[in-house]
Write an enzyme that holds these catalytic residues in place. Structure first.
Site, PDB file in Angstrom:
ATOM      1  N   THR B  23       0.861  -1.177   0.000  1.00 46.26           N
ATOM      2  CA  THR B  23       0.000   0.000   0.000  1.00 46.26           C
ATOM      3  C   THR B  23       0.900   1.230   0.000  1.00 46.26           C
ATOM      4  O   THR B  23       1.889   1.290   0.721  1.00 46.26           O
ATOM      5  CB  THR B  23      -1.038  -0.037   1.146  1.00 46.26           C
ATOM      6  OG1 THR B  23      -2.053   0.920   0.866  1.00 46.26           O
ATOM      7  CG2 THR B  23      -0.444   0.224   2.520  1.00 46.26           C
ATOM      8  N   CYS B  29      -3.165   8.265   7.072  1.00 46.97           N
ATOM      9  CA  CYS B  29      -3.822   6.961   7.048  1.00 46.97           C
ATOM     10  C   CYS B  29      -2.947   5.932   7.763  1.00 46.97           C
ATOM     11  O   CYS B  29      -1.777   6.173   8.016  1.00 46.97           O
ATOM     12  CB  CYS B  29      -4.033   6.491   5.611  1.00 46.97           C
ATOM     13  SG  CYS B  29      -5.096   7.552   4.632  1.00 46.97           S
ATOM     14  N   HIS B  46      -5.877  -0.674   4.672  1.00 47.18           N
ATOM     15  CA  HIS B  46      -5.486   0.745   4.605  1.00 47.18           C
ATOM     16  C   HIS B  46      -6.696   1.590   5.028  1.00 47.18           C
ATOM     17  O   HIS B  46      -7.638   1.741   4.257  1.00 47.18           O
ATOM     18  CB  HIS B  46      -5.063   1.068   3.169  1.00 47.18           C
ATOM     19  CG  HIS B  46      -4.597   2.480   2.947  1.00 47.18           C
ATOM     20  ND1 HIS B  46      -3.596   2.795   2.051  1.00 47.18           N
ATOM     21  CD2 HIS B  46      -4.983   3.661   3.458  1.00 47.18           C
ATOM     22  CE1 HIS B  46      -3.397   4.106   2.037  1.00 47.18           C
ATOM     23  NE2 HIS B  46      -4.241   4.659   2.886  1.00 47.18           N
TER      24      HIS B  46
END
Lengths: 204, 158
Positions: B23, B29, B46
């Site tokens: 990711t 995040c 995620h």
């Protein structure tokens, strides 16, 4: 309005027009600082999912410079000016006569120069929007960051993503002296503010 | 060349036996890796925001995202007591006030992920969170190794 998808054609056209006037004003401001011709390409209004929005802006791992200003008052949202290394190099060369430099190696003078440019460009954009719509908009102190595009976009996206699985971006790209160097001027309006703006402009 | 599977924002993927889950550019995040070494089963999640309201998008939030990932992993036969969880991200790229007091969103995301894992009887075995830079997170399900890539910094293993 609770969702960006609820916007109709007329409303979208109006946002494009606002972006175009804001962007034109911003280009004029940038032009007078750099002492050369600066244009802004016709702005686009995009409503996209998080991943599509990021893909549109570029490689998530590309290191870029960014200046962020928060809008409050009649319209809430975020203005973000994204500069590729090439764009930053061009500005620093024209302003300070500096040779190309890695974005992580920018010194204090470079950073304050770029932040000020970002601030002026963003303020001109918002001033034009504000006077056209007669909606008061206040701006926060500009902030500067150098990092991966994906990381830079994460906070604005999280804020806009609180109420929606899509974000709205009004994008525009500057051309300096006819050269298309990658940069993005983003207006990210909060969905709840759009209603205020539309009402003031007489569109429902 | 190992096969790479990309995990987007508000997204989660599960693979087993071989391959790499990746990711990109986590800012505020959080990336959460789950790994069952016996089955060589791994998941990468995620998330973007700390707590779910009544939104249908489960993978956007720390609390519902962790729960949903564990539910799916369980269906694949994963055993909680063998699970190794690692997290990365939660940076603060800008000082923002933001609507709804979201200025410290990265930190709140990290806390919410830890709370959600703890509620499931899991703990974070190692993490790379906070500070002001973005991280790309990779989980190699062949060996369970988690690595972090950041711009201008050497690669790091969690």
């Amino acid at each position: 309005m609770n969702n960006y998808q609820e916007m109709n054609e007329i409303q979208l056209d109006l946002l494009k027009e606002l972006g175009s006037i804001g962007g034109g004003n911003a280009a004029t401001a940038l032009s007078s600082i750099l002492g050369t011709k600066v244009n802004m390409a016709l702005p686009k209004v995009e409503m996209l999912g998080f991943n599509e929005a990021l893909a549109l802006l570029g490689d998530p791992e590309e290191v870029i410079a960014a200046i962020l200003v928060e809008m409050s008052g009649g319209v809430e949202g975020i203005m973000l000016f994204l500069l590729s290394k090439e764009f930053s190099d061009e500005i620093l060369y024209r302003m300070l006569n500096k040779p190309p430099v890695d974005l992580f190696e920018l010194d204090e003078i470079d950073i304050s120069g770029l932040t000020e440019i970002g601030n002026i460009v963003i303020s001109s954009y918002v001033t034009a929007m504000s006077s056209l719509s007669s909606v008061e908009m206040e701006l926060s102190v500009p902030q500067f960051a150098v990092n991966m595009l994906g990381g830079i976009m994460s906070m604005p996206m999280a804020m806009m993503g609180q109420y929606s699985d899509q974000i709205m971006m009004i994008t525009g790209e500057f051309q300096i002296d006819g050269k298309a160097l990658h940069s993005d001027m983003l207006l990210l309006p909060d969905v709840r503010s759009l209603e205020v703006l539309m009402k003031k402009l007489g569109v429902n | 060349m190992e096969k790479k599977t990309t995990v987007g924002i508000a997204d989660m993927k599960i693979i087993r036996q071989e391959g790499v889950l990746i990711t990109y550019a986590l800012g505020s995040c959080i990336g959460v890796s789950f790994y069952d070494p016996v089955l060589k089963l791994g998941a990468l999640l995620h998330i973007m925001l700390p707590e779910r309201g009544n939104d249908a998008n489960l993978l956007k939030y720390a609390d519902s995202g962790v729960k949903e990932t564990l539910r799916k992993l369980h269906a694949f036969g994963a055993v909680k007591s063998r699970m190794i969880c690692k997290i990365a991200g939660g940076a603060k790229m800008f000082e923002m006030k933001g609507p709804g007091g979201l200025g410290n969103i990265g930190e709140r995301n990290a806390q919410s992920v830890k709370r959600a894992l703890m509620a499931e009887g899991l703990r974070v075995s190692s993490e790379d969170t906070g500070a002001n830079y973005a991280r790309t997170m990779l989980l190699d399900v062949g060996n369970g190794k988690v690595s972090i890539r950041s711009a201008g910094k050497p690669e790091k293993f969690l």
